[in-house]
Structures are given as structure tokens and as C-alpha cells.
Design a protein around this motif. Structure first.
Motif, PDB file in Angstrom:
ATOM      1  N   THR A  72       1.073  -0.632   0.364  1.00 30.09           N
ATOM      2  CA  THR A  72      -0.233  -0.218  -0.269  1.00 30.09           C
ATOM      3  C   THR A  72       0.743   1.672   0.012  1.00 30.09           C
ATOM      4  O   THR A  72       0.223   3.025  -1.005  1.00 30.09           O
ATOM      5  CB  THR A  72      -1.232  -0.156   1.456  1.00 30.09           C
ATOM      6  N   CYS A  75       2.071   1.685  -3.604  1.00 26.07           N
ATOM      7  CA  CYS A  75       1.255   2.369  -4.332  1.00 26.07           C
ATOM      8  C   CYS A  75       1.249   4.038  -4.561  1.00 26.07           C
ATOM      9  O   CYS A  75       0.615   4.102  -5.199  1.00 26.07           O
ATOM     10  CB  CYS A  75       0.055   1.673  -4.577  1.00 26.07           C
ATOM     11  N   LEU A  76       0.953   4.340  -3.065  1.00 27.55           N
ATOM     12  CA  LEU A  76       0.668   5.696  -2.457  1.00 27.55           C
ATOM     13  C   LEU A  76       1.970   6.225  -2.966  1.00 27.55           C
ATOM     14  O   LEU A  76       1.767   7.562  -3.404  1.00 27.55           O
ATOM     15  CB  LEU A  76       0.644   6.141  -0.821  1.00 27.55           C
ATOM     16  N   THR A  77       3.136   5.534  -2.835  1.00 25.56           N
ATOM     17  CA  THR A  77       4.368   6.821  -3.370  1.00 25.56           C
ATOM     18  C   THR A  77       4.488   6.952  -5.061  1.00 25.56           C
ATOM     19  O   THR A  77       4.964   8.203  -5.568  1.00 25.56           O
ATOM     20  CB  THR A  77       5.795   5.640  -3.067  1.00 25.56           C
ATOM     21  N   TRP A 104       1.009  13.453   1.201  1.00 22.99           N
ATOM     22  CA  TRP A 104       1.961  12.222   0.977  1.00 22.99           C
ATOM     23  C   TRP A 104       2.783  11.380   2.798  1.00 22.99           C
ATOM     24  O   TRP A 104       1.769   9.938   2.890  1.00 22.99           O
ATOM     25  CB  TRP A 104       3.175  12.072   0.261  1.00 22.99           C
ATOM     26  N   THR A 107      -0.412  10.370   5.052  1.00 26.76           N
ATOM     27  CA  THR A 107      -1.462   9.025   4.198  1.00 26.76           C
ATOM     28  C   THR A 107       0.232   7.640   4.632  1.00 26.76           C
ATOM     29  O   THR A 107      -0.751   6.761   5.215  1.00 26.76           O
ATOM     30  CB  THR A 107      -0.999   9.508   3.131  1.00 26.76           C
TER      31      THR A 107
END
Length: 142
Positions: A72, A75-77, A104, A107
Motif C-alpha cells: 500500500t 502504491c501511494l508513493t 503523502w 497518508t
């Protein structure tokens, strides 16, 4: 079956439209360069990094949860990477109106906290089950 054929035909037609736009737009070189770069980045950086981190967390008791959190976070990065690599204020402030690096990091912190809460909750639940008394109170029969 008919719906599958119809969906496949629409997909092929849209692929044809995309290919014709690519050829007529003269962007084949740019797209080929982008695809080659994606392959090099994936096979040279992302895949070895994922395999290495997977080996590092293989010994953890909650390795599945930790791997899910790492996927996760990755993917966010990847989603935030274009904004993170372009620091500074843009010419048009309405294009990037938020503080993306801070958001970011917030999150990622939320993912880490949720993972820690999940692992901690499972650990507490397993300890609760371990210390539950196994004897039963017998009632006297008349």
C-alpha cells in the motif's frame, strides 16, 4: 456469451482507435521511450526492492499484514511520485494547490498506524485467548 463478444469487439475497436491516434499523432517514439523506461525502472529498481523487503519481513509473525502495508505504501508513493519529484511552486497555483509531500507523509503515517493497530489488536486477541481459564464450573446435581 453474447455480452463477452460485444465487450471484446468494443475493446478491439477502442484499441484500434488508440493505435490510429498514436500513429497519426507521431508519438510512437515518445511512447516507446516511456515503455522502455518503465521496463528498466520496474526490472532494475522496483522488483529487486520488493523482493529484498519481502525477504526482510519473512521472519516476522505478522508478515502478511506488514507486506500488505508495504505494498500500500509503495502504491501511494508511485501515485505521488510525479508531484514529489517536481518540487517548488508551479507557475499556476491552481494546478497543485495542496502540500503534497506533507499529505503523502501523513497518508504513509496513517497506513503505518493502521498496520500497527491491526497487528497489536491481533496480538492482544491471541493473548486473551491464551490466558482464558480452561476449567468449567461444575454445578451440583440434585
Amino acid at each position: 456469451m453474447r455480452l463477452r463478444l460485444l465487450t471484446g469487439a468494443v475493446g478491439l475497436a477502442l484499441m484500434g482507435v488508440g493505435a490510429s491516434l498514436l500513429v497519426n499523432g507521431g508519438q510512437i517514439r515518445d511512447v516507446a521511450l516511456w515503455l522502455a523506461g518503465a521496463i528498466v525502472i520496474h526490472d532494475g529498481i522496483v522488483a529487486p526492492l520488493v523482493l529484498g523487503v519481502g525477504l526482510l519481513v519473512a521472519g516476522l509473525p505478522a508478515r502478511g499484514t506488514v507486506r500488505g502495508a508495504l505494498i500500500t505504501a509503495g502504491c501511494l508513493t508511485l501515485v505521488a511520485l510525479p508531484v514529489l519529484l517536481r518540487p517548488g511552486t508551479p507557475r499556476n497555483t491552481s494546478v497543485l494547490p495542496l502540500d503534497y509531500p506533507r499529505n503523502w507523509l501523513l497518508t504513509l503515517a496513517a497506513v503505518a498506524l493502521a498496520t500497527a493497530a491491526l497487528v497489536g489488536g491481533r496480538w492482544l486477541w491471541s493473548r486473551r485467548a491464551r490466558f482464558r481459564p480452561h476449567w468449567r464450573v461444575r454445578r451440583f446435581r440434585r
